[in-house]
Write a protein that holds these residues in place. Sequence first.
Motif, PDB file in Angstrom:
ATOM      1  N   GLN A 187      51.355  38.921  54.220  1.00 58.08           N
ATOM      2  CA  GLN A 187      52.185  40.013  53.706  1.00 58.08           C
ATOM      3  C   GLN A 187      53.187  39.487  52.685  1.00 58.08           C
ATOM      4  N   ARG A 188      53.790  38.335  52.997  1.00 57.98           N
ATOM      5  CA  ARG A 188      54.764  37.749  52.072  1.00 57.98           C
ATOM      6  C   ARG A 188      54.090  37.337  50.761  1.00 57.98           C
ATOM      7  N   LEU A 189      52.893  36.753  50.864  1.00 57.93           N
ATOM      8  CA  LEU A 189      52.170  36.373  49.655  1.00 57.93           C
ATOM      9  C   LEU A 189      51.907  37.593  48.779  1.00 57.93           C
ATOM     10  N   ARG A 190      51.477  38.662  49.412  1.00 58.31           N
ATOM     11  CA  ARG A 190      51.183  39.889  48.675  1.00 58.31           C
ATOM     12  C   ARG A 190      52.436  40.388  47.951  1.00 58.31           C
ATOM     13  N   THR A 191      53.561  40.396  48.661  1.00 59.56           N
ATOM     14  CA  THR A 191      54.820  40.875  48.082  1.00 59.56           C
ATOM     15  C   THR A 191      55.293  39.978  46.940  1.00 59.56           C
ATOM     16  N   LEU A 192      55.254  38.663  47.157  1.00 64.44           N
ATOM     17  CA  LEU A 192      55.748  37.734  46.141  1.00 64.44           C
ATOM     18  C   LEU A 192      54.894  37.769  44.881  1.00 64.44           C
ATOM     19  N   LEU A 193      53.580  37.858  45.044  1.00 66.10           N
ATOM     20  CA  LEU A 193      52.710  37.907  43.872  1.00 66.10           C
ATOM     21  C   LEU A 193      52.961  39.169  43.058  1.00 66.10           C
ATOM     22  N   GLN A 194      53.141  40.300  43.723  1.00 67.11           N
ATOM     23  CA  GLN A 194      53.345  41.556  43.016  1.00 67.11           C
ATOM     24  C   GLN A 194      54.747  41.667  42.436  1.00 67.11           C
ATOM     25  N   GLU A 195      55.760  41.369  43.251  1.00 69.67           N
ATOM     26  CA  GLU A 195      57.138  41.660  42.842  1.00 69.67           C
ATOM     27  C   GLU A 195      57.786  40.539  42.041  1.00 69.67           C
ATOM     28  N   GLU A 196      57.469  39.284  42.367  1.00 66.59           N
ATOM     29  CA  GLU A 196      58.120  38.177  41.661  1.00 66.59           C
ATOM     30  C   GLU A 196      57.250  37.612  40.538  1.00 66.59           C
ATOM     31  N   ARG A 197      55.930  37.642  40.738  1.00 64.42           N
ATOM     32  CA  ARG A 197      55.037  37.104  39.707  1.00 64.42           C
ATOM     33  C   ARG A 197      54.423  38.210  38.844  1.00 64.42           C
ATOM     34  N   ASN A 198      54.726  39.467  39.168  1.00 66.55           N
ATOM     35  CA  ASN A 198      54.272  40.620  38.363  1.00 66.55           C
ATOM     36  C   ASN A 198      52.760  40.680  38.203  1.00 66.55           C
ATOM     37  N   ILE A 199      52.062  40.424  39.303  1.00 67.91           N
ATOM     38  CA  ILE A 199      50.606  40.525  39.308  1.00 67.91           C
ATOM     39  C   ILE A 199      50.225  41.938  39.737  1.00 67.91           C
ATOM     40  N   ASP A 200      49.271  42.554  39.039  1.00 67.20           N
ATOM     41  CA  ASP A 200      48.825  43.901  39.392  1.00 67.20           C
ATOM     42  C   ASP A 200      48.292  43.932  40.818  1.00 67.20           C
ATOM     43  N   TYR A 201      48.545  45.052  41.507  1.00 63.33           N
ATOM     44  CA  TYR A 201      48.218  45.135  42.929  1.00 63.33           C
ATOM     45  C   TYR A 201      46.743  44.880  43.212  1.00 63.33           C
ATOM     46  N   ASP A 202      45.843  45.376  42.327  1.00 63.52           N
ATOM     47  CA  ASP A 202      44.412  45.213  42.601  1.00 63.52           C
ATOM     48  C   ASP A 202      43.974  43.763  42.415  1.00 63.52           C
ATOM     49  N   LEU A 203      44.645  43.028  41.531  1.00 69.40           N
ATOM     50  CA  LEU A 203      44.322  41.613  41.356  1.00 69.40           C
ATOM     51  C   LEU A 203      44.814  40.803  42.550  1.00 69.40           C
ATOM     52  N   VAL A 204      45.940  41.212  43.115  1.00 69.96           N
ATOM     53  CA  VAL A 204      46.415  40.572  44.349  1.00 69.96           C
ATOM     54  C   VAL A 204      45.418  40.828  45.475  1.00 69.96           C
ATOM     55  N   ASN A 205      44.929  42.058  45.556  1.00 70.74           N
ATOM     56  CA  ASN A 205      43.900  42.364  46.560  1.00 70.74           C
ATOM     57  C   ASN A 205      42.671  41.488  46.365  1.00 70.74           C
ATOM     58  N   ALA A 206      42.320  41.247  45.111  1.00 71.11           N
ATOM     59  CA  ALA A 206      41.112  40.480  44.813  1.00 71.11           C
ATOM     60  C   ALA A 206      41.219  39.032  45.280  1.00 71.11           C
ATOM     61  N   VAL A 207      42.416  38.441  45.172  1.00 70.49           N
ATOM     62  CA  VAL A 207      42.546  37.030  45.576  1.00 70.49           C
ATOM     63  C   VAL A 207      42.843  36.878  47.063  1.00 70.49           C
ATOM     64  N   LEU A 208      43.416  37.895  47.679  1.00 66.72           N
ATOM     65  CA  LEU A 208      43.714  37.821  49.114  1.00 66.72           C
ATOM     66  C   LEU A 208      42.643  38.493  49.960  1.00 66.72           C
ATOM     67  N   GLY A 209      41.844  39.357  49.337  1.00 61.44           N
ATOM     68  CA  GLY A 209      40.802  40.051  50.079  1.00 61.44           C
ATOM     69  C   GLY A 209      41.363  41.144  50.966  1.00 61.44           C
ATOM     70  N   GLU A 210      40.471  41.965  51.471  1.00 63.77           N
ATOM     71  CA  GLU A 210      40.847  43.006  52.431  1.00 63.77           C
ATOM     72  C   GLU A 210      39.918  42.882  53.627  1.00 63.77           C
ATOM     73  N   ASN A 211      40.484  42.454  54.749  1.00 66.80           N
ATOM     74  CA  ASN A 211      39.691  42.213  55.958  1.00 66.80           C
ATOM     75  C   ASN A 211      38.552  41.235  55.680  1.00 66.80           C
ATOM     76  N   ASP A 212      38.822  40.270  54.819  1.00 67.21           N
ATOM     77  CA  ASP A 212      37.825  39.264  54.458  1.00 67.21           C
ATOM     78  C   ASP A 212      38.381  37.904  54.867  1.00 67.21           C
ATOM     79  N   ALA A 213      37.891  37.381  55.982  1.00 66.59           N
ATOM     80  CA  ALA A 213      38.428  36.133  56.534  1.00 66.59           C
ATOM     81  C   ALA A 213      38.297  34.976  55.559  1.00 66.59           C
ATOM     82  N   GLU A 214      37.252  34.993  54.743  1.00 68.08           N
ATOM     83  CA  GLU A 214      37.048  33.895  53.794  1.00 68.08           C
ATOM     84  C   GLU A 214      38.221  33.787  52.828  1.00 68.08           C
ATOM     85  N   TYR A 215      38.689  34.917  52.340  1.00 68.16           N
ATOM     86  CA  TYR A 215      39.808  34.900  51.397  1.00 68.16           C
ATOM     87  C   TYR A 215      41.138  34.631  52.091  1.00 68.16           C
TER      88      TYR A 215
END
Length: 714
Positions: free
Chosen positions: A536-564
């Motif tokens: 959760q913290r990674l998601r927040t920091l990437l979006q809010e502090e690094r200004n990464i678009d939400y869908d790109l954050v989803n792409a690198v962290l995955g959604e219910n994807d243990a591999e990511y």
Amino acid sequence: MPKFLLEVGTEELPADFVDSAIAQWQSRIPKTLDEQFLTPETIEVYGTPRRLAVLIQGLPLQQPDREEEVKGPPAQAAFKDGKPTKAAEGFARKQGVELDALEVRDTEKGAFVFVLKKIVGRPCREILRELIPQWIFGLEGRRFMHWADGDLRFPRPIRWLVTLLDDQVLPIELENGSETVTSDRFSRGHRVLHPEPVKLSQAADYVDYLRSAYVAVVQEERRSKIQEQVEVAAKNLKGHVPLYPDLWTEVTNLVEWPTAVVGQFAPEFLSLPPEVVTIVMVTHQRYFPVFKNTAAQELIPYFITISNGDPAKSEIIAAGNERVIKARLADAQFFYKADLSLPLESYLPKLEKVTFQEQLGSVRDKVARLEKIADQISEQLAFSDAERINILRAALLCKADLVTQMVYEFPELQGVMGQKYATASGEPEAAATAIFEHYLPRGANDSLPQTLTGQVVALADRLDTLVSIFGLEILPTGSSDPFALRRAANAVVNITWHGDLPINLKQLLGDIATDFVTAFPGKNSPVDLLEEFFLQRLRTLLQEERNIDYDLVNAVLGENDAEYTQRALTDLLDVRDRALFLQEIRNNGKLDEIYETVNRSARLAGQGDLNTAELEPPAVVQTKLFQKSSEQYFYDALVRLVPKTQASQEERDYHKLVEAISEIAPTVSEFFDGTQSVLVMDPDPEIRRNRLNLLGLLRNHARILGDFGLIVKR
């Protein structure tokens, strides 16, 4: 159009409440007026230590007449055999209309009774009388109080009330038990410079009336005066005053008519560390310290304070402040000398008497855990023996200054004094610096630890807190986070990123949690909770502090994807680099070039059974099953892609991977749509599987960068 003034006069308000109240009124008053169809031209909100005020200009005299449609009961309940029932009569009576004004209309939920009401606008003055108490007592803040013998609550007692609609008093009474505050046109001037009441003739002249009574009600006016006077005073002293944002704001809300007063202190106190003198002045006395130059490293024996008193009495005011600062600095000097009489290490036993957390033991117990975690980090990162010696020494001593006299009196100096005392005790410079740095960042605008030793001890300190408190199942909820666990987790990630430390957070959390469960039998491992928390913290920091678009954050962290998710936790640097790279290629258009190729392949590959880890074509594709040249070309391109994918992983150079996928795009297009196109879902199961595996391999190579299925096309 009318102008309206509301002034709420009080005893001296807390400085932080003035800012908060102004912000609340700036939001709430326009909203409530709009809801009443009384939209004004301008709304100006003012605040000083003794008053909150709002001047509203361009108010309508009354609400506009309007029509309002009201939905009533279902038609079958309102009418029976064509005649109105008691339900219809009650609805009509409540709306103030005759029965023949009721209409039946069909809706998605059936037939209902409606009425179109004509509402005559009410006078503005009536509505203001209703809204004023809501505005006053709707304010929120800490430490509200009761006064007199009533039930009203406010940060300080309300002493007067001004309510002027143009030049007429709008009668309002605030009853508080036996005490009643009645509105009139009399305000109050400066408590010292103009103690007489100020009679306000009309609302529009409020700011000028108060200024003539030595009250600057406009915050920015007071702030500008303070800044100008401080700069002039510092220049006369041939010195410099740094910007202290919190102090400027607080002082602005502590005075109504500011006067800069210069005081001095004995030069002997300059032998104290400048941080000590500065903390005493800024935090405890609200003085501005004066430095020799803009470097703000060397103090001169003067200070500037902002008085709310009589400028003619500045010498007396300065003398009083000088007596206060002399006493404070003399205490600090005594503490400093007493603390220096012992080496820093000698304070460690006293930490056993300081509780960190009731179930987790003393601060000395925390230090022991912190040392072990620092050693685990050092081992994982294969530091040299010399580096590990400094890290472990800093870990051992990092909390020792908590039990010194100076830090006991001035808690803001923890870490600062630890560094000073460590240096005086002959500790290695790296260890001394780390004692200060391990508290960083203290606030949102603070820098991060710069040295390797400081970074490791800072990580160890926060990881111990996170594992221990999560292990006790004391989790942050909503706005409640008493142990600042969110801030601690953010610091772990940011320090790792800033220092480019290749830590395996998953392994580290597992090792620390194992030690926790061993030390505290009966407690459950908090690893699962912590992993989710860090994601959760990674998601927040990437979006809010690094200004990464939400869908790109989803792409690198995955959604219910243990591999990511596991990949993110084992390599924080990689998840940062991939997110930044995806944002970069979105911004320069490269992402668009490969998006369709990868996504189309991935969607079809999902109908096959190739695992997402496979990258080698010979292992899963049978060339003997090829029927078209496009299949062979696709296969050959995938073979060429393998070394570029491996290179991008090893070197963190994802440009090579994207360039390779861009190169393969025409081949994939021919495979799908060219003259040698194929039917992927061939009736023959072996041929179908072979073609799906080709697509699956391309998907898998792209997955090294992110899950393209979660990226939204722009």
